[in-house]
Design a protein around this motif. Structure first.
Motif, PDB file in Angstrom:
ATOM      1  N   GLU A 158       0.831  -1.218   0.000  1.00 41.50           N
ATOM      2  CA  GLU A 158       0.000   0.000   0.000  1.00 41.50           C
ATOM      3  C   GLU A 158       0.856   1.255   0.000  1.00 41.50           C
ATOM      4  OE1 GLU A 158      -2.966   0.274   3.018  1.00 41.50           O
ATOM      5  OE2 GLU A 158      -3.921  -1.610   2.451  1.00 41.50           O
ATOM      6  N   THR A 159       1.921   1.248   0.802  1.00 42.41           N
ATOM      7  CA  THR A 159       2.794   2.424   0.880  1.00 42.41           C
ATOM      8  C   THR A 159       3.384   2.749  -0.483  1.00 42.41           C
ATOM      9  OG1 THR A 159       3.381   1.618   3.058  1.00 42.41           O
ATOM     10  CG2 THR A 159       4.686   3.430   2.213  1.00 42.41           C
ATOM     11  N   GLN A 160       3.691   1.704  -1.247  1.00 43.88           N
ATOM     12  CA  GLN A 160       4.268   1.936  -2.571  1.00 43.88           C
ATOM     13  C   GLN A 160       3.201   2.279  -3.604  1.00 43.88           C
ATOM     14  OE1 GLN A 160       6.776  -1.399  -3.613  1.00 43.88           O
ATOM     15  NE2 GLN A 160       8.169  -1.008  -1.914  1.00 43.88           N
ATOM     16  N   GLY A 161       1.937   2.269  -3.158  1.00 41.34           N
ATOM     17  CA  GLY A 161       0.848   2.641  -4.075  1.00 41.34           C
ATOM     18  C   GLY A 161       0.662   1.653  -5.208  1.00 41.34           C
ATOM     19  N   LEU A 162       0.950   0.384  -4.968  1.00 44.11           N
ATOM     20  CA  LEU A 162       0.834  -0.628  -6.025  1.00 44.11           C
ATOM     21  C   LEU A 162      -0.637  -1.007  -6.223  1.00 44.11           C
ATOM     22  CD1 LEU A 162       3.999  -2.672  -5.086  1.00 44.11           C
ATOM     23  CD2 LEU A 162       3.697  -1.022  -6.927  1.00 44.11           C
ATOM     24  N   PRO A 163      -0.964  -1.585  -7.401  1.00 39.42           N
ATOM     25  CA  PRO A 163      -2.376  -1.793  -7.728  1.00 39.42           C
ATOM     26  C   PRO A 163      -3.099  -2.780  -6.802  1.00 39.42           C
ATOM     27  CG  PRO A 163      -0.950  -2.822  -9.345  1.00 39.42           C
ATOM     28  CD  PRO A 163      -0.084  -1.983  -8.491  1.00 39.42           C
ATOM     29  N   LEU A 164      -4.362  -2.472  -6.535  1.00 39.80           N
ATOM     30  CA  LEU A 164      -5.218  -3.344  -5.742  1.00 39.80           C
ATOM     31  C   LEU A 164      -6.467  -3.628  -6.552  1.00 39.80           C
ATOM     32  CD1 LEU A 164      -4.896  -1.447  -2.354  1.00 39.80           C
ATOM     33  CD2 LEU A 164      -3.940  -3.693  -2.838  1.00 39.80           C
ATOM     34  N   ASP A 165      -7.076  -4.774  -6.316  1.00 41.05           N
ATOM     35  CA  ASP A 165      -8.246  -5.193  -7.063  1.00 41.05           C
ATOM     36  C   ASP A 165      -9.369  -5.465  -6.056  1.00 41.05           C
ATOM     37  OD1 ASP A 165     -10.010  -6.246  -8.834  1.00 41.05           O
ATOM     38  OD2 ASP A 165      -8.738  -7.889  -9.527  1.00 41.05           O
ATOM     39  N   THR A 166     -10.617  -5.213  -6.463  1.00 42.36           N
ATOM     40  CA  THR A 166     -11.709  -5.497  -5.524  1.00 42.36           C
ATOM     41  C   THR A 166     -12.555  -6.695  -5.959  1.00 42.36           C
ATOM     42  OG1 THR A 166     -13.213  -3.983  -6.602  1.00 42.36           O
ATOM     43  CG2 THR A 166     -11.909  -3.085  -4.811  1.00 42.36           C
ATOM     44  N   ASN A 167     -12.234  -7.293  -7.095  1.00 38.83           N
ATOM     45  CA  ASN A 167     -13.005  -8.459  -7.518  1.00 38.83           C
ATOM     46  C   ASN A 167     -12.515  -9.710  -6.806  1.00 38.83           C
ATOM     47  OD1 ASN A 167     -14.986  -7.712  -9.534  1.00 38.83           O
ATOM     48  ND2 ASN A 167     -13.227  -6.953 -10.677  1.00 38.83           N
ATOM     49  N   ALA A 168     -13.462 -10.547  -6.369  1.00 40.03           N
ATOM     50  CA  ALA A 168     -13.069 -11.808  -5.746  1.00 40.03           C
ATOM     51  C   ALA A 168     -12.503 -12.718  -6.833  1.00 40.03           C
ATOM     52  CB  ALA A 168     -14.273 -12.453  -5.083  1.00 40.03           C
ATOM     53  N   ALA A 169     -11.370 -13.324  -6.553  1.00 40.43           N
ATOM     54  CA  ALA A 169     -10.744 -14.186  -7.554  1.00 40.43           C
ATOM     55  C   ALA A 169     -11.500 -15.512  -7.640  1.00 40.43           C
ATOM     56  CB  ALA A 169      -9.299 -14.435  -7.169  1.00 40.43           C
ATOM     57  N   ASP A 170     -11.544 -16.084  -8.838  1.00 40.20           N
ATOM     58  CA  ASP A 170     -12.222 -17.368  -9.010  1.00 40.20           C
ATOM     59  C   ASP A 170     -11.345 -18.261  -9.886  1.00 40.20           C
ATOM     60  OD1 ASP A 170     -14.161 -19.266  -8.796  1.00 40.20           O
ATOM     61  OD2 ASP A 170     -15.305 -18.528 -10.525  1.00 40.20           O
ATOM     62  N   TYR A 171     -11.018 -19.441  -9.385  1.00 37.91           N
ATOM     63  CA  TYR A 171     -10.156 -20.340 -10.137  1.00 37.91           C
ATOM     64  C   TYR A 171     -10.829 -21.694 -10.316  1.00 37.91           C
ATOM     65  CZ  TYR A 171      -6.625 -16.840  -9.197  1.00 37.91           C
ATOM     66  OH  TYR A 171      -5.941 -15.658  -9.136  1.00 37.91           O
ATOM     67  N   ALA A 172     -10.411 -22.381 -11.367  1.00 34.63           N
ATOM     68  CA  ALA A 172     -10.932 -23.735 -11.592  1.00 34.63           C
ATOM     69  C   ALA A 172     -10.418 -24.650 -10.482  1.00 34.63           C
ATOM     70  CB  ALA A 172     -10.468 -24.231 -12.952  1.00 34.63           C
ATOM     71  N   ASP A 173     -11.300 -25.509  -9.996  1.00 32.17           N
ATOM     72  CA  ASP A 173     -10.923 -26.416  -8.909  1.00 32.17           C
ATOM     73  C   ASP A 173      -9.795 -27.365  -9.336  1.00 32.17           C
ATOM     74  OD1 ASP A 173     -12.922 -25.172  -7.640  1.00 32.17           O
ATOM     75  OD2 ASP A 173     -14.019 -26.984  -7.059  1.00 32.17           O
ATOM     76  N   THR A 174      -8.977 -27.707  -8.384  1.00 29.67           N
ATOM     77  CA  THR A 174      -7.927 -28.687  -8.636  1.00 29.67           C
ATOM     78  C   THR A 174      -8.228 -29.940  -7.810  1.00 29.67           C
ATOM     79  OG1 THR A 174      -6.649 -27.719  -6.868  1.00 29.67           O
ATOM     80  CG2 THR A 174      -6.148 -26.971  -9.100  1.00 29.67           C
ATOM     81  N   VAL A 175      -7.318 -30.888  -7.852  1.00 29.22           N
ATOM     82  CA  VAL A 175      -7.563 -32.129  -7.095  1.00 29.22           C
ATOM     83  C   VAL A 175      -6.410 -32.401  -6.126  1.00 29.22           C
ATOM     84  CG1 VAL A 175      -9.084 -33.249  -8.730  1.00 29.22           C
ATOM     85  CG2 VAL A 175      -6.611 -33.402  -9.059  1.00 29.22           C
ATOM     86  N   ILE A 176      -5.774 -31.340  -5.644  1.00 31.77           N
ATOM     87  CA  ILE A 176      -4.623 -31.514  -4.764  1.00 31.77           C
ATOM     88  C   ILE A 176      -4.984 -32.379  -3.551  1.00 31.77           C
ATOM     89  CG2 ILE A 176      -5.043 -29.428  -3.388  1.00 31.77           C
ATOM     90  CD1 ILE A 176      -1.993 -28.993  -3.380  1.00 31.77           C
ATOM     91  N   LYS A 177      -4.037 -33.236  -3.161  1.00 27.32           N
ATOM     92  CA  LYS A 177      -4.223 -34.100  -1.986  1.00 27.32           C
ATOM     93  C   LYS A 177      -3.185 -33.710  -0.944  1.00 27.32           C
ATOM     94  CE  LYS A 177      -6.174 -38.673  -2.931  1.00 27.32           C
ATOM     95  NZ  LYS A 177      -7.496 -38.191  -2.820  1.00 27.32           N
ATOM     96  N   LEU A 178      -3.637 -33.513   0.272  1.00 23.62           N
ATOM     97  CA  LEU A 178      -2.700 -33.139   1.333  1.00 23.62           C
ATOM     98  C   LEU A 178      -2.334 -34.373   2.157  1.00 23.62           C
ATOM     99  CD1 LEU A 178      -4.172 -29.778   2.707  1.00 23.62           C
ATOM    100  CD2 LEU A 178      -2.307 -30.101   1.089  1.00 23.62           C
ATOM    101  N   PRO A 179      -1.097 -34.417   2.642  1.00 23.41           N
ATOM    102  CA  PRO A 179      -0.717 -35.520   3.534  1.00 23.41           C
ATOM    103  C   PRO A 179      -1.280 -35.285   4.928  1.00 23.41           C
ATOM    104  CG  PRO A 179       1.103 -33.988   3.294  1.00 23.41           C
ATOM    105  CD  PRO A 179       0.002 -33.477   2.407  1.00 23.41           C
TER     106      PRO A 179
END
Lengths: 404, 308
Positions: free
Chosen positions: B140-161
């Motif tokens: 924020e201090t550097q004034g870098l871009p911000l977005d207000t849209n919620a991100a949406d990604y295609a589901d993956t099938v990652i498996k956690l140990p």
């Protein structure tokens, strides 16, 4: 024709004088300059934005006479509908803009998802009771809280008594809160219209209800005659009479949505509540633990340790913005309050404060920001506060001492 | 037209290579500059872990996914890390695949982002998780871009140990150190006033313990000592020297703790990921230890709990 585009000349005795106009505009420029300079001193940029939004809000409220009680009274007493229409238009335009924001932030509005920080309050008997008491306070002090703030900018110093009373009412509210919380609020669900079937049906439902309301009041409207006086032109037009309902309503809707987008839903009571809570706690008359309060949605009176808060700067800006608009339009008329008026405002203020604390906000925070957000709590507050107004006006008819 | 595009693409590619080579001494920190260049990379997923409700929605790093500290990283019934099933679901919905690099950032000095990094570590994803140095504040201090849209990604099938217990200390582990059955260095990262027992907790917090002071043998190194003014970590050598001065050089296993376990994740991150020491975070922290019955406590100030 519905009076949504008509400029109302009735409340203006004269056109603004050139001198007034220039003084008011100079004050507005100075205040905007202060807001701009504050951006270099305040680390949190949302503080500057709050001050700026407050200035614009005060200006628009004053020019549009955006006062919930006065507009309701105009309708009840004189069947004038323009004021209420401006509120309905503000609710409708804000509701559309809120959906644009919501659908970006929370694409899936299925239960139990809720958009962050929107004023979707718990719906139950406590809310209704609080709204009735708030309505009675409006009728007694002849304004809601936000209007007391903007009228202060017009020189209505009697509003200071109402605001002081509200502080006392808040303290009373904090004292009764824990009991009410376990009795009802804990179980009261935060009902949100988009949970039913998504954003579009919810918006359609809100729109239909507002349209029905507009039709209802318009059916009972007194036929207004067009003003015979020539309308002023140029800059003077902005400062003559009051702005048309459509202009005021749309501007309030835009301000409200802008505030939600960038800072928090519009509200005017958080700072008063915060000061009352700190005072009450230091005097030992408000308990340190207010059950569940900080987890609920609304104008929550959080404790803070900074001098400037967002809501504090917003309210200061609102008074300043109204002051400059009142000066420019020749409506700054300092009034020395009579004892009777002071007492009525103080006692009305206590009711306003208790109601606003217990309902977690007032006509702006719960009613305006709530209905725009699709919250059922906003509608309950609307119904309850109108009931409170009607009840107190009945009582006033019986006891002359309570009449202004 | 085509030539200029090729030139532009090669300049960008060169800059990217240069930045990855020179960017950071640590493999587990990225700069705002690096982040900006990798925003569109589908193999990089940003997560915001902020405390301030609504901060993410009112503007986040473009493409970032929100992780709520109170619901997405912890079990909401018992006081524990989130269950494997629930965390797996969250990561699948965020489109995290088997080769996704995970970048965490947040408000409040990255405390909760570091807590997130620790949770990811317990699910075996540590090697792919990095912190955005300086967090949200620097961005924020550097004034870098911000977005207000919620991100949406295609589901993956990652498996956690199953959860790896080796980076987590429990009360019993801490007690065995206190009683001399096991050797480890305890680091208390709270303020000196909390450590000495002058106060029970910082002003305004809800989670309390009914005893003041610290765990016997713990060394006080407040978390803020290892960061610069702008919130970024000090150079690794400086951090190393600072801990060495206090007798912490990695020769013994380390346990970090604070009040509720989140600020100590920040120090855990520095010790584990930047210095590569053997470190466990005690997430029960002082709210568990200071409330436990019959455990030894050092209370230098002698403050007595009176229920007020």
């Amino acid at each position: 024709m519905w009076p949504v585009f008509a400029v109302h000349m009735t409340s203006a005795k004269t056109y603004p004088e050139r001198r007034n106009l220039l003084t008011g505009l100079a004050v507005a420029a100075i205040l905007l300059g202060i807001a701009y300079l504050s951006s270099f001193m305040l680390e949190d940029r949302s503080l500057t934005l709050s001050l700026g939004l407050g200035l614009v809000t005060g200006f628009v409220f004053q020019r549009g006479r955006f006062c919930f009680y006065c507009n309701l009274a105009d309708y009840l007493d004189k069947r004038e509908t323009a004021g209420l229409l401006s509120i309905i238009i503000a609710l409708a335009s804000g509701a559309v803009l809120y959906v644009l924001i919501f659908s970006a932030w929370l694409p899936n509005p299925a239960w139990p998802n809720l958009p962050p920080t929107a004023h979707i309050g718990p719906v139950g008997p406590t809310l209704f009771l609080a709204a009735v008491v708030f309505g009675a306070g409006m009728a007694l002090s002849r304004s809601c809280l936000s209007a007391h703030f903007y009228r202060l900018g017009e020189g209505a110093f009697s509003s200071l008594f109402a605001i002081t009373g509200a502080g006392l009412g808040f303290i009373a509210g904090f004292r009764t809160w824990n009991g009410l919380y376990t009795w009802s609020v804990f179980d009261d669900p935060p009902l949100w219209l988009p949970h039913l079937a998504g954003y579009v049906p919810a918006l359609a439902l809100t729109g239909a209800a507002l349209l029905a309301l507009a039709f209802f009041i318009q059916r009972n409207a007194r036929k207004t005659e067009a003003s015979t006086r020539p309308a002023p032109s140029g800059l003077a037009a902005l400062f003559t009479g009051r702005w048309p309902a459509a202009v005021t309503g749309i501007l309030v809707g835009v301000i409200s949505a802008a505030s939600y987008l960038r800072i928090a839903p519009l509200g005017v009571t958080a700072e008063v509540g915060s000061l009352a809570r700190m005072t009450g706690q230091s005097l030992g008359i408000v308990t340190d633990t207010l059950q569940g309060l900080d987890t609920l949605r609304g104008c929550i009176s959080a404790l803070r340790d900074t001098v400037f808060s967002r809501n504090g700067l917003f309210v200061l800006g609102l008074i300043g913005g109204s002051f400059s608009a009142a000066l420019a339009s020749g409506q700054f008329q300092p009034q020395r309050p009579t004892l009777r008026k002071a007492l009525l405002n103080l006692s009305g203020g206590i009711l306003l404060g208790w109601g606003a604390m217990t309902a977690l906000g007032c006509t702006i925070g719960v009613l305006l920001s709530g209905i725009q957000a699709g919250a059922v709590s906003g509608w309950i507050f609307l119904a309850g506060s109108i009931a409170g107004v009607l009840i107190l006006r009945r009582v006033q008819a019986l006891f002359t001492i309570l009449r202004p | 037209m085509a030539i200029s595009r090729i030139i532009r693409a090669s300049v960008a590619a060169l800059a990217l290579v240069a930045s990855t080579v020179t960017a950071f001494a640590s493999d587990f920190l990225v700069s705002a500059e690096w982040a900006q260049k990798n925003l569109a990379d589908p193999k990089v997923r940003f997560f915001e872990v902020s405390v301030d409700n609504g901060a993410y929605e009112r503007g986040h790093i473009p493409g970032a996914v929100k992780l709520s500290w109170h619901t997405d990283l912890v079990d909401t019934q018992s006081r524990d890390i989130i269950s494997r099933e629930a965390f797996e679901k969250k990561l699948r919905e965020a489109g995290v695949g088997d080769d996704t690099t995970i970048i965490l950032y947040g408000d409040n000095n990255n405390w909760f982002a570091a807590w997130g990094a620790w949770v990811f570590e317990t699910y075996g994803l540590g090697q792919r998780v990095k912190l955005l140095d300086g967090g949200r504040k620097l961005w924020e201090t550097q004034g870098l871009p911000l977005d207000t849209n919620a991100a949406d990604y295609a589901d993956t099938v990652i498996k956690l140990p199953e959860r790896d217990a080796s980076v987590r200390a429990r009360l019993i582990d801490v007690l065995s150190v206190v009683e001399g059955k096991n050797q480890a260095k305890l680091i208390d990262i709270r303020s000196p006033d909390e450590y000495e027992g002058k106060i029970f907790a910082p002003e305004g917090v809800k989670e309390l313990s009914v005893r003041a002071g610290h765990i016997p043998g713990a060394i006080n190194v407040p978390w803020g000592k290892i960061v610069r003014e702008d919130g970024t970590f000090k150079p690794v050598d400086e951090i190393k020297a600072l801990y060495a001065e206090k007798g912490i050089d990695g020769s013994l296993p380390i346990i970090t703790y604070c009040r509720i376990g989140e600020r100590s994740s920040h120090s855990w991150f520095a010790l584990k990921k930047l210095l590569n020491y053997d470190v466990r975070n005690y997430d029960g922290s002082w709210t568990e230890y200071g409330n436990a019955v019959g455990v030894p406590v050092v209370n230098v100030a002698g403050t007595v709990w009176t229920g007020k």
